[in-house]
Design a protein around this motif. Structure first.
Motif, mmCIF file in Angstrom:
data_model
loop_
_atom_site.group_PDB
_atom_site.id
_atom_site.type_symbol
_atom_site.label_atom_id
_atom_site.label_comp_id
_atom_site.label_asym_id
_atom_site.label_seq_id
_atom_site.Cartn_x
_atom_site.Cartn_y
_atom_site.Cartn_z
ATOM 1 N N GLN A 363 36.071 23.292 66.482
ATOM 2 C CA GLN A 363 37.002 23.935 65.530
ATOM 3 C C GLN A 363 36.733 23.453 64.107
ATOM 4 O OE1 GLN A 363 40.601 22.532 67.350
ATOM 5 N NE2 GLN A 363 41.082 24.512 68.298
ATOM 6 N N SER A 366 33.510 24.911 62.742
ATOM 7 C CA SER A 366 33.693 26.353 62.464
ATOM 8 C C SER A 366 34.456 26.553 61.163
ATOM 9 C CB SER A 366 34.472 27.026 63.599
ATOM 10 O OG SER A 366 33.723 27.009 64.768
ATOM 11 N N GLU A 367 35.499 25.745 60.971
ATOM 12 C CA GLU A 367 36.305 25.868 59.753
ATOM 13 C C GLU A 367 35.475 25.512 58.516
ATOM 14 O OE1 GLU A 367 39.148 27.173 59.511
ATOM 15 O OE2 GLU A 367 39.607 26.664 57.421
ATOM 16 N N LYS A 370 33.091 28.230 57.795
ATOM 17 C CA LYS A 370 33.789 29.414 57.295
ATOM 18 C C LYS A 370 34.038 29.335 55.782
ATOM 19 C CE LYS A 370 38.239 31.072 58.198
ATOM 20 N NZ LYS A 370 39.376 31.016 59.136
ATOM 21 N N ILE A 371 34.396 28.144 55.311
ATOM 22 C CA ILE A 371 34.746 28.024 53.887
ATOM 23 C C ILE A 371 33.608 27.417 53.053
ATOM 24 C CG2 ILE A 371 37.221 27.851 54.350
ATOM 25 C CD1 ILE A 371 37.023 24.841 54.099
ATOM 26 N N LEU A 417 26.415 28.146 64.750
ATOM 27 C CA LEU A 417 27.129 27.814 63.516
ATOM 28 C C LEU A 417 26.174 27.833 62.322
ATOM 29 C CD1 LEU A 417 29.360 24.895 64.833
ATOM 30 C CD2 LEU A 417 30.190 27.045 63.843
ATOM 31 N N GLU A 420 25.554 31.334 61.368
ATOM 32 C CA GLU A 420 26.708 31.890 60.668
ATOM 33 C C GLU A 420 26.750 31.379 59.223
ATOM 34 O OE1 GLU A 420 30.484 31.152 62.547
ATOM 35 O OE2 GLU A 420 31.558 31.736 60.718
ATOM 36 N N LEU A 421 26.475 30.073 59.054
ATOM 37 C CA LEU A 421 26.458 29.493 57.712
ATOM 38 C C LEU A 421 25.402 30.171 56.846
ATOM 39 C CD1 LEU A 421 27.387 27.260 55.724
ATOM 40 C CD2 LEU A 421 25.623 25.792 56.722
ATOM 41 N N ARG A 424 26.562 33.593 55.874
ATOM 42 C CA ARG A 424 27.573 33.552 54.813
ATOM 43 C C ARG A 424 26.934 33.245 53.454
ATOM 44 N NH1 ARG A 424 32.808 33.434 56.179
ATOM 45 N NH2 ARG A 424 33.280 33.415 58.409
#
Ligand SMILES: [Fe+2]
Length: 437
Positions: A363, A366-367, A370-371, A417, A420-421, A424
């Motif tokens: 978690q 992931s957070e 995400k930011i 992850l 995803e990074l 982004r």
């Protein structure tokens, strides 16, 4: 012959050789000097050089055996660097010298014979592990009147005594050998001093690291839920720095910066650390001021890491300028501050707080992912993922994560992850591979 006279041998020696028809000895001297060439220019190691120089001297003067000693002043001691023809001699052969011996060797007019029945007592002591009576001829090795060694020869091969010509030859060779020994002693002494200084520096660094670690523990002592936070931030920041390929000294600086990043919290009311509700504006300001208070504390200290005050001040700054206290953006922040910001956030997320329970590892990552582009340096987050992936592959070898952290994700989760990074960051234009070990 004229060629020999013009080749560097002293005219006196040349004339002496002519007078005594001892041309063979003179040629041997040339041969010995030629042999000494590599030794004098340091082309091989000193032990091999010392033996070559000793053998060349023994051959040139017609000795049966000998020892090349180096001299050290404190304590005054002769130590064998090479031995030839004396099989039973200890290694190293040592002869301590009294001041009168040092004086005699330093001021002797040149190579000299020392008959076994007497004379060696002026130059050598009997306190060592070798009998000085073994030596019948001594050639002090001196550079600018300072003793650097002794060439000590045993019996003469062809006669009972060494001839004046042999002593002349030996004196000539001793001049060159002394330079080689002197160079080696200087180099050896320099290497030893550098090594001692490095050892001292390492022990000071270790001491400093331990002292700062203890200080980090003291910073976090105000509340049980932040115990160990600063130490862990130092550890994570150092790990991120390693994954970014920083130099060892920079990694050490990051560890120290992590240890001290929250030092300003010593001035924050400890009640705020335990408050389960959201902080009001005044309370938030007091808490946020730990960056400024900490900066004031460390700015007056001459730390060996120049970025440390900046890390203390700016570890709550965010990439988009939404942080505090100076609302700097990513490109205005030094890399050390960016790294400690990620390490600080990571540890905070996976730790319990009065107002929320800890996130699990998956978690939290992931957070952060995400930011990340808005709030953190993506390269630092990628480095964090690299270290977590290494830990997921082999926890015993990596030891990146604190032992209280349960690693609930595998390498493929970390790869996802990372993708995803990357997405982004680039909005799908390129790929970044964090699986590289
Ligand atoms: Fe902080």
């Amino acid at each position: 012959m004229l060629g020999l006279a013009c080749s560097g041998v002293s005219p006196r020696l040349f004339l002496l050789a002519l007078a005594t028809h001892n041309l063979r000895r003179l040629l041997q001297t040339f041969e010995a000097l030629a042999d000494l060439g590599p030794a004098l220019t340091g082309e091989t190691d000193f032990q091999a050089n010392a033996l070559a120089m000793l053998r060349a001297s023994i051959d040139a003067v017609g000795a049966r055996e000998g020892v090349l000693f180096t001299f050290s002043e404190k304590p005054a001691l002769l130590r064998s660097a090479a031995v030839h023809g004396l099989a039973v001699l200890p290694d190293p052969a040592l002869i301590p010298l009294l001041p009168k011996h040092v004086y005699a060797l330093s001021h002797a007019p040149g190579a000299t014979t020392v008959p076994p029945e007497g004379g060696w007592q002026n130059f050598l002591s009997t306190n060592g592990n070798v009998a000085p009576q073994l030596f019948h001829c001594l050639a002090p090795l001196r550079v600018r009147n300072r003793l650097v060694g002794v060439l000590a020869l045993g019996r003469a091969a062809e006669s009972v005594h060494y001839t004046p010509e042999a002593l002349e030859v030996l004196e000539l060779l001793a001049h060159y050998i002394a330079l080689a020994v002197h160079n080696w002693l200087l180099t050896h002494s320099l290497e030893r001093r550098v090594s001692e200084n490095l050892r001292l520096l390492a022990s000071l660094n270790t001491f400093c690291d331990r002292a700062l670690e203890a200080f980090a523990v003291a910073i976090d002592v105000k509340h049980v839920q932040i115990h160990g936070h600063s130490v862990r931030v130092g550890h994570y920041a150092a790990g991120i720095g390693e994954a970014l390929g920083l130099e060892a000294s920079e990694v050490a600086a990051l560890r120290s910066a992590g240890y001290l990043h929250d030092i300003g919290k010593v001035a924050v009311d400890k009640r705020l650390f335990a408050k389960p509700e959201r902080l009001d504006d005044d309370e938030f300001r007091e808490m946020a001021d730990h960056t400024l208070v900490g900066h004031r504390i460390v700015a007056g200290i001459d730390f060996p890491w120049p970025q440390l005050p900046e890390v203390v001040r700016w570890h709550h700054e965010r990439a988009d300028g939404s942080g505090y206290p100076d609302q700097l953006r990513l490109d205005e922040l030094p890399v050390q501050s960016r790294i400690v910001a990620v390490a600080d956030t990571f540890d905070a997320m996976i730790s319990d707080r009065p107002w929320r329970p800890a996130l699990d590892l998956g978690q939290a990552l992931s957070e952060i992912v995400k930011i990340a582009p808005q709030k953190y340096d993506v390269a630092a987050v990628q480095a964090l993922l690299i270290q977590v992936r290494r830990h997921a592959v082999d926890p015993n070898r990596s030891r990146f994560l604190d032992e209280r952290v349960f690693c609930n994700i595998g390498p493929s989760d970390v790869d996802n992850l990372a993708s995803e990074l990357n997405y982004r960051l680039t909005q799908g234009r390129t790929q970044v591979d964090v699986t590289t070990p």
